[in-house]
Design an enzyme around this catalytic site. Structure first.
Site: not given
Ligand SMILES: C[S@@+](CC[C@H](N)C(=O)[O-])C[C@H]1O[C@@H](n2cnc3c(N)ncnc32)[C@H](O)[C@@H]1O
Length: 225
Positions: A166, A130
């Site tokens: 990402d 996260d």
């Protein structure tokens, strides 16, 4: 402030519960209860293992964990994820594939890092952790100096940490934190090394999401010095 918070009982900010568990998920958790490790047993299970121990933190739908365990029966895998629905799905897949080399810790990995013997783990993987992109939430990111120090202690010499992300902010954060620690060497020769998924990692739901949303994942491998 919660005075009960400690190194072994850190505050967790992600999701633990989602939609109500389906009947099949409840059944899988019951049938596969032997795959779920209890806190008290962790050091016993991993202390005398002659096998390579690989920890995957935040396995999500379990694509990487299941495929890695299938392909490498000689290794032992510990997957950690506090989200109950994903734990149930993963246990279901372990049962379907008759895998005997995976254990699941259905909670925050930080609670058990001190249970592993020093220098016992070969690799720690975090695929798409996260990002907590807001500056005010940076303390919620899993990769912090203390976390890196704890991982360092349980990794074997030349053991590695593999991370895919990402998220632009998290990419810089990861590099900054690992380089600051001086305890790991970033395994990189040219840009191809961080632009392509390492061959031992499998395509996951969050990698799929990143391609769909046109974000390019980066892959980092840090070797313990
Ligand atoms: C963005 S998802 C990525 C899931 C999967 N790795 C993938 O690539 O599809 C992050 C996962 O990390 C788990 N997670 C977050 N904090 C964690 C912690 N402290 N310990 C273990 N897992 C954690 C979340 O529950 C979630 O399933």
């Amino acid at each position: 402030m919660n005075l009960l918070l400690s190194k072994e009982n850190p505050r967790f900010y992600g999701r633990r519960k989602g939609r109500k568990l389906s009947k099949s998920a409840v059944l899988a958790l019951k049938k596969g209860s032997k795959y779920i490790v209890e806190y008290e047993n962790i050091s016993k299970i991993f202390s005398h293992s002659k096998k390579n121990i690989i920890i995957e933190i935040g396995f999500g739908n379990g694509e990487n964990l299941i495929n890695s365990a299938k392909l490498n029966p000689e290794n032992i895998y510990l997957g950690a994820d506090p989200f109950l629905n994903t734990t149930a799905k993963c246990v279901q897949k372990i049962l379907e594939n008759n895998l005997t080399n995976i254990k699941i810790w259905p909670d925050d990995i930080r609670k058990i890092l001190n249970c592993f013997p020093l220098e016992s783990v070969s690799e720690v993987k975090l695929l798409f952790p996260d990002p907590w992109p807001k500056f005010k939430h940076k303390k919620r990111r899993l990769i912090q100096t203390d976390f890196i120090n704890n991982i360092y202690e349980i990794l074997k010499t030349k053991g590695k940490v593999t991370i895919g992300t990402d998220h632009k902010i998290l990419k810089s954060w990861i590099l900054e934190k690992f380089q600051e620690s001086l305890k790991f060497e970033w395994q990189v020769k040219d840009s191809k090394d961080w632009q392509s998924r390492p061959k031992e990692c499998f395509f996951t739901k969050y990698e799929q999401k990143s391609h769909k949303e046109k974000r390019k994942p980066s892959w980092f491998i840090f070797k313990k010095k």
